[in-house]
Write an enzyme that holds these catalytic residues in place. Sequence first.
Site, PDB file in Angstrom:
ATOM      1  N   ASP A  98       0.911  -1.168  -0.114  1.00 42.36           N
ATOM      2  CA  ASP A  98       0.007  -0.005   0.103  1.00 42.36           C
ATOM      3  C   ASP A  98       0.647   1.279  -0.080  1.00 42.36           C
ATOM      4  OD1 ASP A  98      -2.355   1.706   0.532  1.00 42.36           O
ATOM      5  OD2 ASP A  98      -1.721   1.527   2.678  1.00 42.36           O
TER       6      ASP A  98
ATOM      7  N   ASP B 285      -0.162   5.234   1.074  1.00 39.25           N
ATOM      8  CA  ASP B 285      -0.188   6.228   2.232  1.00 39.25           C
ATOM      9  C   ASP B 285      -0.242   5.449   3.474  1.00 39.25           C
ATOM     10  OD1 ASP B 285      -0.979   8.881   1.116  1.00 39.25           O
ATOM     11  OD2 ASP B 285      -1.835   7.549  -0.388  1.00 39.25           O
TER      12      ASP B 285
ATOM     13  N   ASP C 289      -2.018  -0.538   5.833  1.00 40.01           N
ATOM     14  CA  ASP C 289      -2.434   0.076   6.956  1.00 40.01           C
ATOM     15  C   ASP C 289      -3.720   0.220   7.337  1.00 40.01           C
ATOM     16  OD1 ASP C 289      -2.095   2.354   5.167  1.00 40.01           O
ATOM     17  OD2 ASP C 289      -2.535   3.336   7.034  1.00 40.01           O
TER      18      ASP C 289
END
Length: 426
Positions: A188, A190, A371
């Site tokens: 991922d 960000d 996240d």
Amino acid sequence: MKSTASLGISRSQFDAVIFDLDGVVTESAVKWIGALRAAGFKTAIVSSSKNCRRILVEARIGDLFDAQVDGLDSDEIGLDGKPAPDIFLEAARRLGVDPGRAAVIDHATSGVEAGRRGGFKLVIGVDRAGQAQRLKEMGADQVVRDLSDIPIGAESETPDSSDLPSALEHLDNLAALMKRRRTAVFLDYDGTLTPIVERPEDAYLPDLTRLSVERLARHCTVAVVSGRDLPDLRQRVDLDHITYAGSHGFDIKGPDGVEMQNEEGVKFLPILDRAERRLRELTSSVPGAQVERKKFSVAVHYRRVDLSRAREVASYVHEVAGQFEGLQQSEGKKVFELQPKVDWHKGKAVLWLLKALGLNHEGVVPIYIGDDTTDENAFRSLRDHGIGIVVEEGARMTSAQYVLRDTEQVREFIDRLAALLEGERT
Ligand SMILES: [Mg+2]
């Protein structure tokens, strides 16, 4: 570790659980619903209240539910109130699940009766007023005092991220698993490669991290999977020999001619244009609200909005979601997003990519690092044949098997993984 249980709600028999708003805003309820979601169940919330969305935002639990039906919806589409089953049936419809595969949980006799009349597989009454007998008479299959009394029979354990082993400290385990097999690493962007920042446009990839990803990509397949648009993502990562999956996997492009745009999503582009215009109009009066048009979605960031006005932003997004047929609302970290109502997410995109790259076989270990809640789909998709690593400083329910605490640990992990793969080659 929690054991699987035969009583209660199991994934083999249920796809979703629908709650009445009353009773979910407690600490133990929030924890239980989190566990339910981590185990792969869909969740919806219903309420006769017209303030449902505001209450969810204020309690910061809006992202616990995949669908909502509130008093405003009921007025708009003409749903009859409980004990008519309408509101629960509409929630099931929005989740895309059959009532025969869903459970209803309500504290009131009228809600229990509505669940029964709707033909739901299981109706659970929550007894807060010593009316267990009455709830049973109205059709409750089970009566509990607290949601945490209901066992969740997941197919796999769903531990809290704070209980998970560190991916850095257990690199040996991963090395053993990867021995004589190929590796594909999905990252991922960000919050995983870059720290979360006030404005999404300021999230630049640190040079050191770029070097680590580049080093890793010399030894295995690497893909970056993000909610960002594909061109934006490519520009930020700026590496040639990796695959990019933008717009939560709706838009994919790789170095070897691998390319895909989700066709269903493409049909929604004109609707997204109109929704974007409307959202810009509505939020223009709210300082700090930021509408970001991405190709396959419209995001509304509220990280910089005063807390007292966050609910106003939520209500605008909800209003627009209701106005345009075929859009669905999701939530990430301080962001609402309207996306095409298409059965596609990061997890499906990762499985698609593995197949497209010829990597969907036993000889490959996929690793996914992310996240946010959208990454949980990928953790679940890879649960049986890959490794999920959640980036989380605090504690949350997750389907990942390992944890890294922050983006700096992610960079270190990528570097050590690259070193490991280099060692295997020599
Ligand atoms: Mg993220």
